[in-house]
Design a protein around this motif. Structure first.
Motif, PDB file in Angstrom:
ATOM      1  N   THR A   1       0.833  -1.200   0.000  1.00  0.00           N
ATOM      2  CA  THR A   1       0.000   0.000   0.000  1.00  0.00           C
ATOM      3  C   THR A   1       0.870   1.254   0.000  1.00  0.00           C
ATOM      4  O   THR A   1       1.991   1.264   0.520  1.00  0.00           O
ATOM      5  CB  THR A   1      -0.925   0.030   1.229  1.00  0.00           C
TER       6      THR A   1
ATOM      7  N   SER B   1       3.002   5.439   3.681  1.00  0.00           N
ATOM      8  CA  SER B   1       1.784   6.222   3.429  1.00  0.00           C
ATOM      9  C   SER B   1       1.709   7.429   4.355  1.00  0.00           C
ATOM     10  O   SER B   1       2.066   7.353   5.541  1.00  0.00           O
ATOM     11  CB  SER B   1       0.544   5.344   3.628  1.00  0.00           C
TER      12      SER B   1
ATOM     13  N   ALA C   1       5.713  -1.951   7.932  1.00  0.00           N
ATOM     14  CA  ALA C   1       5.613  -0.576   7.450  1.00  0.00           C
ATOM     15  C   ALA C   1       7.001   0.041   7.449  1.00  0.00           C
ATOM     16  O   ALA C   1       7.812  -0.203   8.355  1.00  0.00           O
ATOM     17  CB  ALA C   1       4.661   0.236   8.324  1.00  0.00           C
TER      18      ALA C   1
ATOM     19  N   ASP D   1       3.340  -1.582   3.973  1.00  0.00           N
ATOM     20  CA  ASP D   1       2.991  -0.193   3.654  1.00  0.00           C
ATOM     21  C   ASP D   1       4.253   0.580   3.339  1.00  0.00           C
ATOM     22  O   ASP D   1       5.206   0.610   4.126  1.00  0.00           O
ATOM     23  CB  ASP D   1       2.253   0.483   4.804  1.00  0.00           C
TER      24      ASP D   1
ATOM     25  N   THR E   1      -3.920   5.196   5.670  1.00  0.00           N
ATOM     26  CA  THR E   1      -3.896   3.811   5.205  1.00  0.00           C
ATOM     27  C   THR E   1      -3.574   2.830   6.325  1.00  0.00           C
ATOM     28  O   THR E   1      -4.277   1.830   6.531  1.00  0.00           O
ATOM     29  CB  THR E   1      -2.866   3.647   4.074  1.00  0.00           C
ATOM     30  N   VAL E   2      -2.499   3.079   7.065  1.00  0.00           N
ATOM     31  CA  VAL E   2      -2.045   2.132   8.086  1.00  0.00           C
ATOM     32  C   VAL E   2      -3.081   1.994   9.190  1.00  0.00           C
ATOM     33  O   VAL E   2      -3.394   0.871   9.638  1.00  0.00           O
ATOM     34  CB  VAL E   2      -0.678   2.568   8.662  1.00  0.00           C
TER      35      VAL E   2
END
Length: 618
Positions: A16, A49, A75, A46, A53-54
């Protein structure tokens, strides 16, 4: 497919980046799959972002995470698409890994269908690409085997052993082109890639049709040059570099064009030697076609919708004869791959029963709504076609010659449009003409030499009276036209379809959809092609004579309109006399010239008369 299917555990890899607006719908489609969630190991990365999002992901995982076999979230900084998925897949261990974007949703059976296909496929197949809607990816694939030259990573299932064998995605490609590069590398190592037309995802990659996205423009042009360095021939490498430099001279409407191109040029200088040092090992010829990687099927932005549960029955009529079972098998397999759900196959074999065993196998598979087989005494193509039309039970019908092919979306493109247009007799689409070098007819072995759209003409009744507008397999028509106007003229062994289309449009029209959905073969050898053309020319005159039996009522104004329409089609640069006079009237001094011309012409006439009367002597 068997109900006792043993669902294997699969890894699902998600990367993402500022994807908050997509997360909820993606997650909903994932958690409502028919595939059991306790057989899915979810791997999330991720890429830095800056939106929610997270947090959105963590909230959904807190709610549904216990339903999955496992959930792993990572992430960090933005390492790019390929490196993100490489990291995810390295944390998993399932035999199959699903790489997917989050700007899409799955059909409820999408994951199940692709895994069922993968678990029964050849070990040499490394990847199975999902079919995208509402805009299907326009690249070509083999309509018989569904093999593709490269697989889009928007949504694709990988065999882990193959993915790891070649080293995963190329880390030096940040965004765009990494899926083509991985596909080429898999093929370079002897693997195959497949298009899984039964596995559907709805990919919302474009806000509007023909949208030009800056990141896609810069990423895809850069990747194209680097891939040429690794997989292209020397002329293709030089062409790629020239094309990229040429972009500096083309005023493309992309924000930050010069800055982005200069950044790409620096990356080419930095990474170019690396791609050259790691060139392909096989002798496979990899595709490069301008900024694309192969020839596309036209009609990329023909939009697909949901198919109704009560889709009307469509009959596909195939005529065949002795010695053509190999050709028939390929044609029928392209029918079996159709994405339209309600199809009847009608096979008519002229003067033989060689195809009976194969057709029986197709019927026993239960893949189609109905299968009919009609062996008849030797009577010719037209009689066979009429037998098929008489037997067909579909609301709509189409013909498929046994050496022609349908792409999987052929009926799905045509049938819904015809259902919305009760005023039309039929719908037709574009088709590839494939120049084919035949190695042997039985067994059926060949080599495709060229592929292109040879016929492209919107419907005109005046034009179709003069020449055919569509190959036989390209048109879907209403079955009741056979009851109203009859079938093929048995006196025509060629161009019988043209004669049929002319009779079927006496009351209603046809419509063209500009998307390639089928293919037909013609001889590649010049002598064979010339003989075929001569035969068609001979039958053209017979077809015209058959037209003498038709009577069409028109007003004088309609006759003029039809003649004008045909003239515009046949002679696009023709200029009428009235138009010439109007143009001449605007030319300075033209009337003085005209008076001089007419005056000289009048004098010549008077002299001629006097000579005739003997008044002027020489």
């Amino acid at each position: 497919m068997p109900d006792n299917f043993d669902f294997p555990v699969i890894d699902v890899s998600i990367v993402t980046f500022n994807s908050e607006r997509w997360i909820a719908s993606f997650w909903r489609s994932l958690t409502t799959q028919r595939y059991p969630l306790d057989k899915i190991s979810l791997l999330v990365r991720d890429n830095g972002s800056q939106d929610g999002t997270v947090n959105a992901l963590r909230a959904l995982i807190a709610e549904d995470g216990h339903r999955f076999a496992a959930v792993s979230v990572d992430a960090g900084e933005n390492v790019g698409f390929g490196r993100g998925h490489n990291a995810n897949i390295a944390r998993g261990n399932a035999a199959f890994c699903l790489v997917t974007n989050v700007d899409l949703t799955f059909d409820s059976q999408g994951i199940e269908n692709v895994v069922r296909t993968a678990t029964t496929d050849d070990d040499r197949v490394a990847a199975w690409e999902f079919r995208q809607k509402p805009y299907e990816h326009p690249k070509c694939y083999d309509p018989v085997t569904l093999e593709v030259n490269w697989a889009s990573s928007a949504c694709v299932l990988f065999r882990r052993s193959a993915f790891e064998h070649v080293g995963g995605y190329e880390p030096r490609l940040f965004l765009y082109g990494e899926d083509v590069e991985l596909s080429y590398r898999l093929r370079d190592h002897g693997y195959m890639l497949r298009y899984c037309v039964d596995a559907v995802c709805w990919h919302y990659t474009y806000e509007t049709a023909n949208e030009l996205k800056p990141a896609q423009f810069f990423g895809s042009t850069l990747a194209n040059v680097l891939l040429r360095l690794r997989y292209g021939t020397r002329p293709e490498v030089l062409a790629g570099l020239s094309m990229y430099l040429g972009l500096f001279l083309i005023p493309t409407p992309v924000p930050g064009r010069l800055k982005g191109l200069l950044a790409g040029l620096r990356k080419i200088a930095r990474d170019g030697w690396y791609f050259l040092r790691t060139r392909k090992k096989s002798d496979i010829r990899f595709g490069f076609r301008g900024w694309d990687y192969e020839q596309s099927r036209e009609g990329a932005f023909v939009e697909f919708g949901e198919l109704p549960a009560d889709a009307p029955l469509v009959s596909i009529i195939v005529r065949t004869c002795a010695g053509r079972v190999g050709k028939l098998q390929e044609a029928v397999r392209s029918v079996l791959h159709q994405t339209y759900p309600n199809i009847e196959l009608v096979v008519v074999e002229d003067g033989s029963t060689q195809a009976q065993a194969f057709v029986s196998e197709v019927a026993a598979s239960g893949s189609l709504a109905a299968v009919q087989y009609h062996p008849i005494a030797k009577a010719g193509r037209c009689v066979a076609g009429n037998v098929g039309l008489a037997a067909a039970k579909g609301v709509y019908a189409c013909f498929l010659d046994d050496d022609d092919l349908l792409y999987a979306d052929h009926i799905e493109v045509l049938a819904p449009r015809l259902a919305k247009r009760p005023d039309l007799a039929g719908i037709y689409s574009l088709a590839f003409q494939i120049d084919t070098e035949v190695i042997s007819h039985d067994p059926w072995r060949y080599r495709d030499v060229g592929r292109y759209v040879a016929v492209r003409e919107p419907f005109s009744r005046a034009a179709i009276w003069h020449h055919n507008l569509m190959p036989i397999q390209a048109i879907l028509f209403r079955r009741d036209l056979f009851d109203r106007f009859g079938g093929f003229d048995v006196e025509l062994d060629r161009l019988e379809d043209w004669d049929l289309w002319v009779r079927y449009c006496q009351k209603e029209s046809y419509e063209l959809i500009e998307r390639v959905t089928s293919a037909y073969r013609v001889p590649a050898r010049n002598d064979h092609a010339s003989a075929r053309l001569k035969e068609l020319d001979d039958y053209y005159q017979k077809a015209l004579r058959a037209r003498d039996r038709m009577v069409v009522e028109m007003t004088p104004n309609e006759v003029i309109a039809y003649a004008t329409e045909l003239a515009k089609i046949m002679y696009p640069v023709a200029i009428s006399r009235s138009r010439l006079r109007a143009i001449a009237a605007r030319v300075p001094g033209i009337w003085t010239v005209r008076r001089l011309y007419l005056g000289g012409r009048g004098l010549a006439v008077r002299v001629k008369r006097k000579l005739a009367n003997g008044r002027v002597r020489s």
